[in-house]
Design a protein around this motif. Structure first.
Motif, mmCIF file in Angstrom:
data_model
loop_
_atom_site.group_PDB
_atom_site.id
_atom_site.type_symbol
_atom_site.label_atom_id
_atom_site.label_comp_id
_atom_site.label_asym_id
_atom_site.label_seq_id
_atom_site.Cartn_x
_atom_site.Cartn_y
_atom_site.Cartn_z
ATOM 1 N N GLU A 26 0.831 -1.219 0.000
ATOM 2 C CA GLU A 26 0.000 0.000 0.000
ATOM 3 C C GLU A 26 0.858 1.258 0.000
ATOM 4 O OE1 GLU A 26 -2.583 -0.239 3.371
ATOM 5 O OE2 GLU A 26 -3.895 -1.723 2.439
ATOM 6 N N THR A 27 1.928 1.266 0.801
ATOM 7 C CA THR A 27 2.825 2.415 0.846
ATOM 8 C C THR A 27 3.500 2.608 -0.501
ATOM 9 O OG1 THR A 27 3.218 2.169 3.205
ATOM 10 C CG2 THR A 27 4.873 3.396 1.962
ATOM 11 N N LEU A 28 3.989 1.527 -1.084
ATOM 12 C CA LEU A 28 4.633 1.617 -2.392
ATOM 13 C C LEU A 28 3.665 2.168 -3.436
ATOM 14 C CD1 LEU A 28 7.031 1.164 -4.247
ATOM 15 C CD2 LEU A 28 6.315 -1.238 -4.465
ATOM 16 N N GLU A 29 2.433 1.714 -3.415
ATOM 17 C CA GLU A 29 1.440 2.212 -4.374
ATOM 18 C C GLU A 29 1.129 3.698 -4.152
ATOM 19 O OE1 GLU A 29 0.321 0.904 -7.117
ATOM 20 O OE2 GLU A 29 1.367 -0.987 -6.791
ATOM 21 N N ARG A 30 1.094 4.136 -2.901
ATOM 22 C CA ARG A 30 0.882 5.569 -2.608
ATOM 23 C C ARG A 30 2.053 6.401 -3.135
ATOM 24 N NH1 ARG A 30 -0.106 4.019 2.587
ATOM 25 N NH2 ARG A 30 1.515 5.399 3.363
ATOM 26 N N PHE A 31 3.264 5.892 -2.963
ATOM 27 C CA PHE A 31 4.451 6.578 -3.475
ATOM 28 C C PHE A 31 4.371 6.710 -5.001
ATOM 29 C CE2 PHE A 31 8.669 6.010 -5.436
ATOM 30 C CZ PHE A 31 9.243 7.228 -5.094
ATOM 31 N N ILE A 32 4.097 5.614 -5.679
ATOM 32 C CA ILE A 32 4.007 5.630 -7.141
ATOM 33 C C ILE A 32 2.918 6.593 -7.600
ATOM 34 C CG2 ILE A 32 3.368 4.235 -9.162
ATOM 35 C CD1 ILE A 32 4.845 1.869 -7.733
ATOM 36 N N ALA A 33 1.766 6.559 -6.947
ATOM 37 C CA ALA A 33 0.659 7.451 -7.321
ATOM 38 C C ALA A 33 1.054 8.918 -7.170
ATOM 39 C CB ALA A 33 -0.579 7.144 -6.478
ATOM 40 N N GLN A 34 1.782 9.236 -6.126
ATOM 41 C CA GLN A 34 2.178 10.632 -5.912
ATOM 42 C C GLN A 34 3.152 11.084 -6.990
ATOM 43 O OE1 GLN A 34 3.244 11.506 -1.864
ATOM 44 N NE2 GLN A 34 2.583 13.617 -2.136
ATOM 45 N N VAL A 35 4.089 10.237 -7.366
ATOM 46 C CA VAL A 35 5.021 10.588 -8.440
ATOM 47 C C VAL A 35 4.264 10.709 -9.765
ATOM 48 C CG1 VAL A 35 7.051 9.850 -9.763
ATOM 49 C CG2 VAL A 35 7.024 9.596 -7.263
ATOM 50 N N GLU A 36 3.360 9.770 -10.035
ATOM 51 C CA GLU A 36 2.592 9.845 -11.280
ATOM 52 C C GLU A 36 1.691 11.078 -11.332
ATOM 53 O OE1 GLU A 36 2.233 5.493 -13.217
ATOM 54 O OE2 GLU A 36 0.799 5.871 -11.589
ATOM 55 N N ALA A 37 1.352 11.635 -10.182
ATOM 56 C CA ALA A 37 0.570 12.874 -10.117
ATOM 57 C C ALA A 37 1.486 14.103 -10.253
ATOM 58 C CB ALA A 37 -0.209 12.941 -8.811
ATOM 59 N N ASN A 38 2.771 13.861 -10.515
ATOM 60 C CA ASN A 38 3.785 14.906 -10.675
ATOM 61 C C ASN A 38 4.006 15.706 -9.402
ATOM 62 O OD1 ASN A 38 4.355 14.180 -13.349
ATOM 63 N ND2 ASN A 38 2.550 15.298 -14.020
ATOM 64 N N ALA A 39 3.740 15.107 -8.270
ATOM 65 C CA ALA A 39 4.027 15.719 -6.980
ATOM 66 C C ALA A 39 5.375 15.178 -6.484
ATOM 67 C CB ALA A 39 2.906 15.423 -5.988
ATOM 68 N N HIS A 40 6.409 15.431 -7.272
ATOM 69 C CA HIS A 40 7.732 14.857 -7.008
ATOM 70 C C HIS A 40 8.308 15.344 -5.677
ATOM 71 C CE1 HIS A 40 8.588 13.354 -11.288
ATOM 72 N NE2 HIS A 40 7.336 13.739 -11.244
ATOM 73 N N ALA A 41 8.314 16.645 -5.452
ATOM 74 C CA ALA A 41 8.868 17.188 -4.203
ATOM 75 C C ALA A 41 8.076 16.675 -3.003
ATOM 76 C CB ALA A 41 8.874 18.708 -4.237
ATOM 77 N N GLU A 42 6.771 16.636 -3.144
ATOM 78 C CA GLU A 42 5.911 16.146 -2.056
ATOM 79 C C GLU A 42 6.163 14.664 -1.778
ATOM 80 O OE1 GLU A 42 4.146 19.720 -3.966
ATOM 81 O OE2 GLU A 42 4.982 17.859 -4.726
ATOM 82 N N ALA A 43 6.459 13.896 -2.819
ATOM 83 C CA ALA A 43 6.783 12.478 -2.633
ATOM 84 C C ALA A 43 8.084 12.325 -1.851
ATOM 85 C CB ALA A 43 6.869 11.761 -3.977
ATOM 86 N N VAL A 44 9.058 13.167 -2.157
ATOM 87 C CA VAL A 44 10.321 13.119 -1.415
ATOM 88 C C VAL A 44 10.065 13.456 0.054
ATOM 89 C CG1 VAL A 44 12.617 14.139 -1.161
ATOM 90 C CG2 VAL A 44 11.746 13.601 -3.449
ATOM 91 N N GLU A 45 9.289 14.500 0.303
ATOM 92 C CA GLU A 45 8.985 14.890 1.686
ATOM 93 C C GLU A 45 8.286 13.764 2.445
ATOM 94 O OE1 GLU A 45 8.329 19.688 1.585
ATOM 95 O OE2 GLU A 45 6.740 18.440 0.735
ATOM 96 N N ALA A 46 7.356 13.094 1.781
ATOM 97 C CA ALA A 46 6.521 12.092 2.452
ATOM 98 C C ALA A 46 7.172 10.723 2.579
ATOM 99 C CB ALA A 46 5.193 11.958 1.706
ATOM 100 N N PHE A 47 8.061 10.364 1.644
ATOM 101 C CA PHE A 47 8.497 8.968 1.575
ATOM 102 C C PHE A 47 10.000 8.744 1.747
ATOM 103 C CE2 PHE A 47 4.413 8.977 -0.611
ATOM 104 C CZ PHE A 47 3.791 7.896 -0.014
#
Length: 127
Positions: free
Chosen positions: A5-26
């Motif tokens: 589930e965590t991996l899928e949330r990470f992938i979804a955030q990157v695919e949403a182009n929220a790259h900086a936010e993905a780094v902050e969160a993961f």
């Protein structure tokens, strides 16, 4: 080890182009990221700033995970395709493999493998 589930949330955030936010969160605070065989860059805050700087120069970005992503214990491998359209109309298409080592639910170490020639923007008509 991340959950699926965590991996899928990470992938979804990157695919949403929220790259900086993905780094902050993961990513861990002292996460290490490495491009091919270049020296690693350390520190989540540094990576967040770098992602924001890249995204601010792009007119548009498309981020795609090419499935499947592979999860084995603390290790994850993801094939990505990124397409950046820059302010001058040129395009960069980057296909890479990201190999990650997770500590619990956060990425502690990541290395990207790609052909550096892909980083050279091409005129949009040639894309």
């Amino acid at each position: 080890m991340p959950t699926l589930e965590t991996l899928e949330r990470f992938i979804a955030q990157v695919e949403a182009n929220a790259h900086a936010e993905a780094v902050e969160a993961f990513y861990t605070a002292d996460a290490s990221l490495q491009e091919n065989q270049e020296p690693p860059r350390v520190g989540r805050d540094f990576h967040v700033a770098k992602e924001r700087a890249v995204m601010s120069r792009a007119r548009s970005v498309t981020s795609t995970c090419v499935r499947p992503a592979f999860l084995n214990g603390d290790h994850v491998a993801i094939r990505w395709i990124f397409r950046f359209e820059w302010a001058d109309g040129s395009v960069t298409r980057l296909e890479e493999i990201a190999h990650q080592r997770w500590e619990g639910e956060r990425i502690a170490q990541e290395q990207f493998f790609y052909d550096p020639q892909q980083r050279i923007p091409v005129p949009r008509a040639l894309d």
